[in-house]
Design a protein around this motif. Sequence first.
Motif, PDB file in Angstrom:
ATOM      1  N   SER A 172      -0.508  -4.351  16.450  1.00  0.00           N
ATOM      2  CA  SER A 172       0.952  -4.324  16.358  1.00  0.00           C
ATOM      3  C   SER A 172       1.621  -5.619  16.780  1.00  0.00           C
ATOM      4  O   SER A 172       2.742  -5.913  16.342  1.00  0.00           O
ATOM      5  CB  SER A 172       1.505  -3.180  17.219  1.00  0.00           C
ATOM      6  N   GLU A 196      -0.146  -7.754   4.253  1.00  0.00           N
ATOM      7  CA  GLU A 196       0.150  -6.360   4.582  1.00  0.00           C
ATOM      8  C   GLU A 196      -0.990  -5.424   4.202  1.00  0.00           C
ATOM      9  O   GLU A 196      -1.368  -4.531   4.979  1.00  0.00           O
ATOM     10  CB  GLU A 196       1.432  -5.921   3.879  1.00  0.00           C
ATOM     11  N   ASN A 197      -1.559  -5.597   3.011  1.00  0.00           N
ATOM     12  CA  ASN A 197      -2.648  -4.706   2.596  1.00  0.00           C
ATOM     13  C   ASN A 197      -3.887  -4.891   3.469  1.00  0.00           C
ATOM     14  O   ASN A 197      -4.605  -3.927   3.753  1.00  0.00           O
ATOM     15  CB  ASN A 197      -2.998  -4.945   1.125  1.00  0.00           C
ATOM     16  N   THR A 246      -3.250  -3.078   6.669  1.00  0.00           N
ATOM     17  CA  THR A 246      -3.399  -1.630   6.471  1.00  0.00           C
ATOM     18  C   THR A 246      -4.869  -1.233   6.534  1.00  0.00           C
ATOM     19  O   THR A 246      -5.224  -0.213   7.145  1.00  0.00           O
ATOM     20  CB  THR A 246      -2.793  -1.216   5.121  1.00  0.00           C
ATOM     21  N   THR A 270       2.293  -2.865  -2.084  1.00  0.00           N
ATOM     22  CA  THR A 270       2.240  -2.719  -0.634  1.00  0.00           C
ATOM     23  C   THR A 270       2.960  -1.450  -0.222  1.00  0.00           C
ATOM     24  O   THR A 270       3.798  -0.922  -0.961  1.00  0.00           O
ATOM     25  CB  THR A 270       2.889  -3.920   0.066  1.00  0.00           C
ATOM     26  N   ARG A 271       2.659  -0.992   0.988  1.00  0.00           N
ATOM     27  CA  ARG A 271       3.247   0.264   1.466  1.00  0.00           C
ATOM     28  C   ARG A 271       4.742   0.115   1.724  1.00  0.00           C
ATOM     29  O   ARG A 271       5.513   1.050   1.520  1.00  0.00           O
ATOM     30  CB  ARG A 271       2.531   0.711   2.739  1.00  0.00           C
ATOM     31  N   SER A 272       5.172  -1.051   2.157  1.00  0.00           N
ATOM     32  CA  SER A 272       6.578  -1.233   2.531  1.00  0.00           C
ATOM     33  C   SER A 272       7.467  -1.640   1.365  1.00  0.00           C
ATOM     34  O   SER A 272       8.616  -1.218   1.282  1.00  0.00           O
ATOM     35  CB  SER A 272       6.683  -2.299   3.629  1.00  0.00           C
ATOM     36  N   SER A 273       6.941  -2.448   0.444  1.00  0.00           N
ATOM     37  CA  SER A 273       7.787  -3.015  -0.618  1.00  0.00           C
ATOM     38  C   SER A 273       7.420  -2.566  -2.014  1.00  0.00           C
ATOM     39  O   SER A 273       8.088  -2.968  -2.972  1.00  0.00           O
ATOM     40  CB  SER A 273       7.731  -4.550  -0.547  1.00  0.00           C
TER      41      SER A 273
END
Length: 427
Positions: A89, A98-99, A102, A269-272
């Motif tokens: 974190s 990002e991936n 993850t 990506t999970r966020s975008s």
Amino acid sequence: MTAPRSAPPRRSRARANGDGTVYQRKDGRWEAAGYVLAANGTRKRVRVYGTTRKNAADKLAEKIADSNRGLPVATADSTLGDYLTYWLSSVAVHRLRENTHTRYAACVRLHLIPGLGTKKVARLTAKDVRTFLDRLRTTCQCCTQGLDAERKRCCAVGECCQKRLSALTVTYVHSVLKSALEHAVREDELPRNVARNVKTTAPRPRRFRPLTATEARQFLDAARADRLHELYELALRTGLRKGELLGLHWEDLDLDGGTASIRSSLQRTRSSGLTPLPTKTRASERHIALPTECVHSLKSHRQRQEVERKVAGVGWKDSGLVFTTPAGGPLDPANMTRRFGQLLNRATLRRIRFHDLRHSTATLLLEQGVELVVIKELLGHAHIGVTAGVYAHVRLRLQRQAIDTLGNALSPTSGRRDDPPAAAAVR
């Protein structure tokens, strides 16, 4: 006789409350210690080391400043589970794509915390790591993660499926642990990275069967009827990655000059969601020459895209991408994979991955005698050793052909009359 004067008392440097203590160790190093906010929410004493007093004091001041801002600081007294949570974190999230982050988080949650999470970071040994990895190789993951209890199968009914992790996954888990502990070493929390002292068996490289020249022609013939024919042709003739193809913008192409600039890669990506990201490595950002056939087909593709733009009207999404949906939006990589499988079926070709088109490009170029360094630049590999390692089997086959050719030339029955004169110098 006057009494000897007593030495003046040593003045101690005044320290503010919470600044910690700094002193020199017997081994010559300087050690600084103070209390900071730990990863589990409590306050713990942290020790840092330096070659000079100022060096150690600055390191401690930095940790205390982070703690005062509410940022947890990992300590050697933390459990590995707390430390990995902090590392993901507060450290890895700023350094990884990002991936990738993850995947690291899933690896920590599923394997590292259940297996080693209760161990103290400072007391972790190479034996602990080796025992953990050995257990990871031999333990059924359905049982370990409790999946069988929910599905009432496998160990829950006394019939273990023996679903073990692959050697590649075990190596990946090991690499994540090494990365986390390496940060602790850089932060002077640990004297050494014990995970680096554990050697794992290198997994066998994934075997791939690239398309032969005949199969490649068959593939291109079948693709001509597809709406994305130009994408498949560009993939096979240049070796671009799927994300690089889907992230290609018209402004990246110089069709008059016959070149393309590879600057980004389209990823989900999970966020975008679907978003263009920087290329895989710095070497992947490159300038390549386009084959003449691709230049012609891309010009035709641009004209058809203009027709689709007019048909879509106000519903057109002006993304600027070369390859889009009929409404102008970006193509989903997962949908692209499904379309590719359907195309292989129509072409009556064996099943391969989309990435194997890239391997096919390199293999065919090698077989045509193209220099390895040229292929490395085209594919965007960071080092030529990567290119040489991936395609070692192709080079070995070409060496065999070259040796056999020389053997035929040296055969007494070859009957060749073009031998150089005896006095000629061979360089």
